[in-house]
Design a protein around this motif. Structure first.
Motif, PDB file in Angstrom:
ATOM      1  N   LEU A 168      15.574   3.008  -9.075  1.00  0.00           N
ATOM      2  CA  LEU A 168      16.265   4.296  -8.966  1.00  0.00           C
ATOM      3  C   LEU A 168      15.497   5.397  -9.700  1.00  0.00           C
ATOM      4  N   ALA A 169      14.818   5.025 -10.792  1.00  0.00           N
ATOM      5  CA  ALA A 169      14.019   6.008 -11.532  1.00  0.00           C
ATOM      6  C   ALA A 169      12.895   6.564 -10.666  1.00  0.00           C
ATOM      7  N   VAL A 170      12.291   5.717  -9.839  1.00  0.00           N
ATOM      8  CA  VAL A 170      11.229   6.184  -8.943  1.00  0.00           C
ATOM      9  C   VAL A 170      11.789   7.189  -7.942  1.00  0.00           C
ATOM     10  N   GLN A 171      12.960   6.902  -7.386  1.00  0.00           N
ATOM     11  CA  GLN A 171      13.536   7.789  -6.378  1.00  0.00           C
ATOM     12  C   GLN A 171      13.902   9.154  -6.964  1.00  0.00           C
ATOM     13  N   ARG A 172      14.566   9.158  -8.127  1.00  0.00           N
ATOM     14  CA  ARG A 172      14.953  10.452  -8.698  1.00  0.00           C
ATOM     15  C   ARG A 172      13.731  11.217  -9.215  1.00  0.00           C
ATOM     16  N   SER A 173      12.700  10.482  -9.655  1.00  0.00           N
ATOM     17  CA  SER A 173      11.473  11.139 -10.115  1.00  0.00           C
ATOM     18  C   SER A 173      10.748  11.807  -8.959  1.00  0.00           C
ATOM     19  N   ALA A 174      10.733  11.148  -7.801  1.00  0.00           N
ATOM     20  CA  ALA A 174      10.105  11.746  -6.616  1.00  0.00           C
ATOM     21  C   ALA A 174      10.849  13.015  -6.208  1.00  0.00           C
ATOM     22  N   LEU A 203       9.165   2.606  -0.956  1.00  0.00           N
ATOM     23  CA  LEU A 203       9.714   1.753  -2.000  1.00  0.00           C
ATOM     24  C   LEU A 203      11.231   1.575  -1.906  1.00  0.00           C
ATOM     25  N   LYS A 204      11.901   2.356  -1.085  1.00  0.00           N
ATOM     26  CA  LYS A 204      13.359   2.282  -1.003  1.00  0.00           C
ATOM     27  C   LYS A 204      13.892   0.881  -0.716  1.00  0.00           C
ATOM     28  N   PRO A 205      13.263   0.109   0.160  1.00  0.00           N
ATOM     29  CA  PRO A 205      13.804  -1.232   0.438  1.00  0.00           C
ATOM     30  C   PRO A 205      13.631  -2.226  -0.706  1.00  0.00           C
ATOM     31  N   LEU A 206      12.759  -1.916  -1.681  1.00  0.00           N
ATOM     32  CA  LEU A 206      12.465  -2.857  -2.752  1.00  0.00           C
ATOM     33  C   LEU A 206      13.393  -2.649  -3.947  1.00  0.00           C
ATOM     34  N   ARG A 235       0.856  -1.192   0.000  1.00  0.00           N
ATOM     35  CA  ARG A 235       0.000   0.000   0.000  1.00  0.00           C
ATOM     36  C   ARG A 235       0.887   1.235   0.000  1.00  0.00           C
ATOM     37  N   LEU A 236       0.748   2.047  -1.050  1.00  0.00           N
ATOM     38  CA  LEU A 236       1.519   3.286  -1.142  1.00  0.00           C
ATOM     39  C   LEU A 236       0.663   4.517  -0.888  1.00  0.00           C
ATOM     40  N   GLY A 237      -0.663   4.406  -1.076  1.00  0.00           N
ATOM     41  CA  GLY A 237      -1.515   5.582  -0.950  1.00  0.00           C
ATOM     42  C   GLY A 237      -1.306   6.518  -2.124  1.00  0.00           C
ATOM     43  N   ASN A 262      -7.629  15.522 -14.385  1.00  0.00           N
ATOM     44  CA  ASN A 262      -7.856  16.903 -13.965  1.00  0.00           C
ATOM     45  C   ASN A 262      -6.577  17.600 -13.513  1.00  0.00           C
ATOM     46  N   LEU A 263      -5.439  16.906 -13.658  1.00  0.00           N
ATOM     47  CA  LEU A 263      -4.108  17.480 -13.389  1.00  0.00           C
ATOM     48  C   LEU A 263      -4.011  18.109 -11.998  1.00  0.00           C
ATOM     49  N   ILE A 264      -4.435  17.337 -10.984  1.00  0.00           N
ATOM     50  CA  ILE A 264      -4.317  17.782  -9.597  1.00  0.00           C
ATOM     51  C   ILE A 264      -3.121  17.062  -8.983  1.00  0.00           C
ATOM     52  N   PRO A 265      -2.099  17.791  -8.573  1.00  0.00           N
ATOM     53  CA  PRO A 265      -0.893  17.138  -8.049  1.00  0.00           C
ATOM     54  C   PRO A 265      -1.077  16.614  -6.628  1.00  0.00           C
ATOM     55  N   LEU A 266      -0.135  15.791  -6.215  1.00  0.00           N
ATOM     56  CA  LEU A 266      -0.074  15.333  -4.835  1.00  0.00           C
ATOM     57  C   LEU A 266       0.860  16.242  -4.042  1.00  0.00           C
ATOM     58  N   PRO A 267       0.626  16.388  -2.752  1.00  0.00           N
ATOM     59  CA  PRO A 267       1.556  17.158  -1.922  1.00  0.00           C
ATOM     60  C   PRO A 267       2.933  16.507  -1.875  1.00  0.00           C
ATOM     61  N   ALA A 268       3.953  17.310  -1.665  1.00  0.00           N
ATOM     62  CA  ALA A 268       5.330  16.821  -1.631  1.00  0.00           C
ATOM     63  C   ALA A 268       5.520  15.748  -0.567  1.00  0.00           C
ATOM     64  N   GLU A 269       4.916  15.945   0.584  1.00  0.00           N
ATOM     65  CA  GLU A 269       5.086  14.994   1.690  1.00  0.00           C
ATOM     66  C   GLU A 269       4.604  13.596   1.308  1.00  0.00           C
ATOM     67  N   ILE A 270       3.472  13.526   0.595  1.00  0.00           N
ATOM     68  CA  ILE A 270       2.923  12.225   0.200  1.00  0.00           C
ATOM     69  C   ILE A 270       3.824  11.551  -0.832  1.00  0.00           C
ATOM     70  N   VAL A 271       4.331  12.315  -1.789  1.00  0.00           N
ATOM     71  CA  VAL A 271       5.207  11.750  -2.810  1.00  0.00           C
ATOM     72  C   VAL A 271       6.491  11.214  -2.182  1.00  0.00           C
ATOM     73  N   MET A 272       7.059  11.949  -1.249  1.00  0.00           N
ATOM     74  CA  MET A 272       8.278  11.478  -0.598  1.00  0.00           C
ATOM     75  C   MET A 272       8.004  10.244   0.258  1.00  0.00           C
TER      76      MET A 272
END
Length: 274
Positions: A254-260, A232-235, A170-172, A216-226
């Motif tokens: 690594l692409a997920v981490q740099r994208s976040a 996902l870091k352990p995977l 679960r990532l939310g 509708n191009l509504i972003p997520l808050p920075a805290e949730i993305v981080m």
């Protein structure tokens, strides 16, 4: 009595004598009601039209994609994964016909269905009944299920191993119960992450992104993305597949981490160069 399906998102509703007044999924701000208004169909009507078929593609050993042609609803892709004899359908598509059932049964059937989030629940009950298998949905998204069945298993917590080598996390983010599937691939140990659109592969296939609402191009808050990135870091996973036939190949973890990191930098104004 008919089970009506929303044409815009593909969600099927319980049998009724008249179409629902509105699609609950589409009225919510992460989706949308079509500009021409709410429209309905049924699975039977789709089958009888002769307009639709499901297309299977061998993506790699142990994984096939299933896509409806022409596009229906949101137009997502489902994936059929086989790991050590266990066959899992990741996400659902609305269209299901006898040919699809026969093709899947001839290859070994289904042992389970797992869903990333409510936009892909579609005709999940039809699929579960056709293949006599359970459906796994995170309990945080229970309120979005429109057609209930005893086949649904509402799992809780941050992870669930469905079978050896197939683990839900679960990532939310996009939805509170938004989940991804980590497939460790015993055959070659080159793990894959399947994300629906909890994590979306963008046009540049070396990057991904995250949104509260894509249409509708509504972003997520920075805290949730981080927080997603931290979970996902352990995977480890070399490849990532989204719900629209896009993939990141090679060091996808690594692409997920740099994208976040890039996403948060953009929200905080650090990405814009003078």
């Amino acid at each position: 009595m008919k089970k009506y399906i929303c044409i815009t998102c593909g969600t099927q509703y319980p049998a009724s004598s008249h179409p629902p007044e509105a699609c609950i999924i589409c009225k919510e701000e992460r989706q949308y009601v079509h500009p021409d208004g709410q429209q309905w169909t049924t699975l039977e009507k789709m089958q009888q039209s002769g307009n639709y078929s499901n297309h299977f593609v061998d993506e790699q050993k142990g994984m096939k994609s299933i896509t409806t042609i022409p596009d229906f609803g949101i137009g997502q892709t489902a994936y059929l994964i086989e790991e050590q004899g266990f066959r899992l359908l990741w996400d659902c598509i609305a269209y299901l016909d006898d040919k699809t059932k026969n093709d899947i049964n001839e290859a070994g059937g289904l042992d389970a269905i797992a869903l990333s989030h409510p936009h892909y629940y579609t005709t999940q009950v039809e699929w579960a009944e056709a293949f006599n298998c359970p459906i796994y949905i995170h309990e945080d998204d229970k309120q979005w299920v429109q057609e209930y069945t005893d086949r649904i298993i509402f799992w809780s917590g941050e992870s669930l191993e469905i079978s050896e080598g197939l683990v839900l996390y679960r990532l939310g983010g996009h939805f509170d119960g938004g989940a991804v599937l980590h497939w460790t691939k015993q055959s070659d140990h080159q793990a894959v992450l399947l994300t629906g659109d909890i994590i979306q592969v963008v046009a540049d296939r070396k990057w991904v992104s995250f949104m509260y609402s894509y249409p509708n191009l509504i972003p997520l808050p920075a805290e949730i993305v981080m927080n997603i990135a931290e979970k996902l870091k352990p995977l480890k996973f070399g490849e990532l597949y989204n719900a629209f036939h896009r993939e990141v190949t090679g060091q996808a973890d690594l692409a997920v981490q740099r994208s976040a990191e890039r996403y948060v930098a953009a929200l905080e104004g650090r990405l814009i160069k003078d």
